[in-house]
Structure formats: structure tokens, C-alpha cells
Design an enzyme around this catalytic site. Sequence first.
Site, PDB file in Angstrom:
ATOM      1  CG  ASP A 182      11.370  -8.035   3.458  1.00 29.36           C
ATOM      2  OD1 ASP A 182      11.213  -8.496   2.583  1.00 29.36           O
ATOM      3  OD2 ASP A 182      10.673  -8.362   4.624  1.00 29.36           O
ATOM      4  CG  HIS A 194      12.372 -14.244  10.768  1.00 28.96           C
ATOM      5  ND1 HIS A 194      12.149 -15.674  10.946  1.00 28.96           N
ATOM      6  CD2 HIS A 194      11.849 -13.949   9.377  1.00 28.96           C
ATOM      7  CE1 HIS A 194      11.305 -15.970   9.909  1.00 28.96           C
ATOM      8  NE2 HIS A 194      11.270 -14.984   9.146  1.00 28.96           N
TER       9      HIS A 194
HETATM   10  C1  LIG Z   1       9.594  -9.842  12.126  1.00 28.82           C
HETATM   11  C2  LIG Z   1       9.097  -9.436  13.391  1.00 28.82           C
HETATM   12  C3  LIG Z   1       7.514  -9.397  13.323  1.00 28.82           C
HETATM   13  C4  LIG Z   1       8.969 -10.614  14.253  1.00 28.82           C
HETATM   14  O1  LIG Z   1       8.419 -10.488  15.568  1.00 28.82           O
HETATM   15  P1  LIG Z   1       8.285 -11.242  16.758  1.00 28.82           P
HETATM   16  O2  LIG Z   1       8.794 -12.857  16.452  1.00 28.82           O
HETATM   17  O3  LIG Z   1       7.035 -11.070  17.265  1.00 28.82           O
HETATM   18  O4  LIG Z   1       9.222 -10.514  17.778  1.00 28.82           O
HETATM   19  P2  LIG Z   1       8.880  -9.818  19.122  1.00 28.82           P
HETATM   20  O5  LIG Z   1       8.065  -8.777  18.654  1.00 28.82           O
HETATM   21  O6  LIG Z   1       8.545 -10.822  20.114  1.00 28.82           O
HETATM   22  O7  LIG Z   1      10.444  -9.344  19.532  1.00 28.82           O
HETATM   23  C5  LIG Z   1      11.363  -9.949  20.270  1.00 28.82           C
HETATM   24  C6  LIG Z   1      12.356  -8.622  20.838  1.00 28.82           C
HETATM   25  O8  LIG Z   1      13.062  -8.273  19.798  1.00 28.82           O
HETATM   26  C7  LIG Z   1      12.806  -6.839  19.505  1.00 28.82           C
HETATM   27  N1  LIG Z   1      12.690  -6.696  18.208  1.00 28.82           N
HETATM   28  C8  LIG Z   1      11.908  -7.589  17.264  1.00 28.82           C
HETATM   29  N2  LIG Z   1      12.329  -6.852  16.006  1.00 28.82           N
HETATM   30  C9  LIG Z   1      13.113  -5.692  16.097  1.00 28.82           C
HETATM   31  C10 LIG Z   1      13.492  -4.815  15.232  1.00 28.82           C
HETATM   32  N3  LIG Z   1      13.148  -4.980  13.987  1.00 28.82           N
HETATM   33  N4  LIG Z   1      13.824  -3.825  15.838  1.00 28.82           N
HETATM   34  C11 LIG Z   1      14.411  -3.510  16.808  1.00 28.82           C
HETATM   35  N5  LIG Z   1      13.758  -4.423  17.916  1.00 28.82           N
HETATM   36  C12 LIG Z   1      13.284  -5.538  17.456  1.00 28.82           C
HETATM   37  C13 LIG Z   1      11.287  -6.649  20.072  1.00 28.82           C
HETATM   38  O9  LIG Z   1      11.131  -5.220  20.740  1.00 28.82           O
HETATM   39  C14 LIG Z   1      11.530  -7.446  21.367  1.00 28.82           C
HETATM   40  O10 LIG Z   1      12.091  -6.850  22.329  1.00 28.82           O
HETATM   41  P3  LIG Z   1      11.572  -7.024  23.937  1.00 28.82           P
HETATM   42  O11 LIG Z   1      11.970  -8.339  24.118  1.00 28.82           O
HETATM   43  O12 LIG Z   1      12.940  -6.139  24.639  1.00 28.82           O
HETATM   44  O13 LIG Z   1      10.266  -6.458  24.072  1.00 28.82           O
HETATM   45  C15 LIG Z   1       9.861  -8.322  14.019  1.00 28.82           C
HETATM   46  O14 LIG Z   1      10.990  -8.613  14.151  1.00 28.82           O
HETATM   47  C16 LIG Z   1       9.513  -7.056  13.202  1.00 28.82           C
HETATM   48  O15 LIG Z   1       8.644  -6.183  13.472  1.00 28.82           O
HETATM   49  N6  LIG Z   1      10.528  -6.501  12.455  1.00 28.82           N
HETATM   50  C17 LIG Z   1      10.731  -5.208  11.583  1.00 28.82           C
HETATM   51  C18 LIG Z   1       9.799  -5.474  10.415  1.00 28.82           C
HETATM   52  C19 LIG Z   1      10.414  -6.532   9.469  1.00 28.82           C
HETATM   53  O16 LIG Z   1      11.636  -6.231   9.081  1.00 28.82           O
HETATM   54  N7  LIG Z   1       9.663  -7.557   8.979  1.00 28.82           N
HETATM   55  C20 LIG Z   1      10.132  -8.526   7.893  1.00 28.82           C
HETATM   56  C21 LIG Z   1      10.021  -9.744   8.390  1.00 28.82           C
HETATM   57  S1  LIG Z   1      10.831 -10.995   7.350  1.00 28.82           S
END
Ligand SMILES: CC(C)(COP(=O)(O)OP(=O)(O)OC[C@H]1O[C@@H](n2cnc3c(N)ncnc32)[C@H](O)[C@@H]1OP(=O)(O)O)[C@@H](O)C(=O)NCCC(=O)NCCS
Length: 385
Positions: free
Chosen positions: A318, A264
Site C-alpha cells: 500500500d 506486514h
Molecule cells: C500490517 C500490520 C497490521 C501487521 O501487524 P502485525 O503482524 O500484527 O504486527 P505487530 O502488531 O505484531 O507489530 C510488530 C511490531 O512492529 C511494530 N509495527 C508494525 N507495523 C508498524 C508500522 N506500520 N509502523 C510502526 N511500527 C509498526 C509494532 O508496533 C510492533 O512493535 P513492538 O514489537 O515494539 O510492539 C501492521 O504492520 C500495521 O498496522 N501496518 C500499518 C497499516 C498498513 O500499512 N497495513 C497494510 C498492510 S498490507
Amino acid sequence: MGDTTKQVPFVKGLEGVAVAISSISHIDGKAGRLIYRGFSVEELAQYSNFEEVAFLLWHGKLPTDFELTDFKRKLARERSLSSEISQLLRLLPASSHPMDVLRTAVSAMGVLYRRCDGSGFSLIEDAISILSKIPTVLAAFEAARNNRPPVLPSAELDHAANFLYMLHGKLPEEKVARVFDAILILHAEQEMNASTFAATVTASTLSDIFSAITSAIGTLKGPIHGGASERVIEMLDEIGDPANVETFIEEKMSAGKRIMGFGHRIYKTYDPRAVVLKSMAKELVKSDPGRKRLEVALKLEEVVVERLGEKGIYPNVDFYSGIVYSELGIPKDFFTAIFAMARCAGWAAHIMEYTESNRIFRPRAIYEGSTDLRYLEEKAKARCE
Ligand SMILES: CC(C)(COP(=O)(O)OP(=O)(O)OC[C@H]1O[C@@H](n2cnc3c(N)ncnc32)[C@H](O)[C@@H]1OP(=O)(O)O)[C@@H](O)C(=O)NCCC(=O)NCCS
């Protein structure tokens, strides 16, 4: 050309940037707390009901008994759909995704039902109309795609129970209706997330609330926003057994892929809603497929937190919601639409609050392209390519 954007701060994805001052909700991402108007979401899910929470979000205070009864009555009165919307739902292909159906229906509702026009009808009346009709739209679409006549809404039932009644054609057990009501509370509001921002951007142009909520639905649909719950169930079914979890995670991680239902932007520990949904799932799940999914989910949580917890990757809202929805007999492709049904309360609250002291959103983009091309020269070159 003097480029003023060179001095403009640029933050990809607006991470850490505030775009509004709000007293609707707050997330403490380190402590894993979510509060609506000062109340913790866990307490509201335990003691309140969805209608009361919507009132709280919109008016900033808990309703008196009279106000709550009046609000519930107004919501119940707005549940029915006109023949145009009912016909539209029957015309859409049965294969349509419920989020596309909802986006289309709310947009069409703006043509048919919009009243807030500066002549006495308030934004709240349009918000009530949208909030009340979304469950009817979804249940009517479910009936239409199964060649069944729709079950008409009941004014006797609360918002949550009425949806389950229209969806399944029978009165839900009290305990089931209560669980669903709590789920709607958990999903009702979440500060300035992507779909709320989309709604607020649209509203900031002084467009109408139907357009703003249409924008929000289109935004919520994305798989890394509200669309994740559906993907979680697919992932749990694909894994199939807790014994396969380690290999699954290994493969995902080495391919640099994300695990749905985890991570998140703001929560860097357990999302409090996931905690409540997990205990709901444990209490509610009785079916064999539900039990299997829960076993896989628990193992998956253990492994992901062990490996990625350090990075702040924990289950989000979720992760367990789909397991609970499936147990309530809600079709998988409806999960995100249920999210929208609840979040409509939060979207409307932000639209009301933001437009009270409105300023149109108009950020900049940092230009990286050419600035001195000559048309005739370039056209001649393009012709020769
Ligand atoms: C929700 C979400 C978009 C937030 O993304 P964000 O704030 O942009 O986080 P970032 O993309 O900066 O990720 C930070 C780090 O965590 C990792 N990470 C984030 N979510 C991850 C996940 N679901 N699985 C594995 N690794 C994850 C990223 O690869 C990144 O790693 P790095 O620093 O080594 O590159 C992201 O966590 C995600 O795509 N989750 C899966 C989809 C989901 O469940 N969405 C519902 C949200 S309520």
C-alpha cells in the site's frame, strides 16, 4: 462445568496458524517472495495480463490461447449491469465510500445474478460475473456521484483498459493501461490474509460466493488491511516535504502510532509488490503533486527502514500504490476498491479450492466469564443498582 477450552491452543490473530492447505499462492516473508501457482508475481506483472492471471489462479495452470480467448470473451460478456443495480448506484448518497458501495452492490448482485444453485451452473460462472461487474459498478458510481451518465463497458477492451475507459470516458493510452493491468496482477492474490480468510469462512458454511465476497470486501476495507493506501496519500500530503519526515516519524514513534504503508504480518523484508510499485511510481510520476509525494515517500522509506528495519518493518504493497493510482487519475477514495477489483480473483480462487474439500470453520473461544450466576438473585441486585 467441564471446560474443554482450557486445553485449546490460543493464538491471538491466528499468527503463525495455518487454516488451509492450498496450492494457489505462497509468501516467503524472509526472502520477500510472492508466487502465484509457482510463478513469481514480478514475472507475471511483467509478462502476463490480468485475465490470464485470474485463469491461472482459478484453474491452476496457464491457459492455452483458445482458453484465454474464451475466458476473456466470457468476462467481457458479463460486464454490463442490470437496471436494478444501475438504479441502486444512483440511489446511494454521493458521499458514500466506494468500498461501501461495492459491498452493497455485490450483495445486491447476489439477489439478482446468482446462478450457482446445484442445477448445472458452476461456481466459476458466478465468479466471472462478480469479477467482470466490479469495475462497471465502480465506474458507474463515479459517474453517478458526479451527475454524469455512466460510460457503458466495451467488450473490445481488456479488463484493465475497460475500467479506465469507463472511469475517464476516453480510451487510456496503451502504456497507462499496461501499468494498471500490472497493478491488478500485483494485487490479485496473497495467500490467507484477513479478507481471504473472511471469504473462506463464509464459503465454508456452504453459503454462496456473492455472500463470501461481500464478507471479504467488508474486511478489506479496514485501515490496517486494504484501507491503508488511502491513508498513505493523506499522510504524504500531511508531511508535505521531505524536510518534515524526521519530525513526523519522531512524533509518530513517541506517540506509539503506526506509520501507514509499513509493516506486514508475513513479510519481514521488502514486500516484492512494493518494489515493483516503487519503480512504477518513479517511471510514471510526472505531475507536480505526484513528484512531491514521491520525494516524501522515498525519504520516509529511508528513515523508517533505518529506524525500524531491524524489527522487520518495510514498505508494504500500500505504500507506493496510491502515488501510482493518483497519477493514473484514480480518485483517492477508490484506492481500496481497486484493490478489491483485483483481489476478487484471489478470493474466488480460495473459495473454489476450500469448498472442494470443505470443512466448516468452527474454532473455540476461551471463556473467562462467570459460570454459576443465579438469575433471580442477580436480577434483584441489578434492580437496586
Ligand atoms: C500490517 C500490520 C497490521 C501487521 O501487524 P502485525 O503482524 O500484527 O504486527 P505487530 O502488531 O505484531 O507489530 C510488530 C511490531 O512492529 C511494530 N509495527 C508494525 N507495523 C508498524 C508500522 N506500520 N509502523 C510502526 N511500527 C509498526 C509494532 O508496533 C510492533 O512493535 P513492538 O514489537 O515494539 O510492539 C501492521 O504492520 C500495521 O498496522 N501496518 C500499518 C497499516 C498498513 O500499512 N497495513 C497494510 C498492510 S498490507
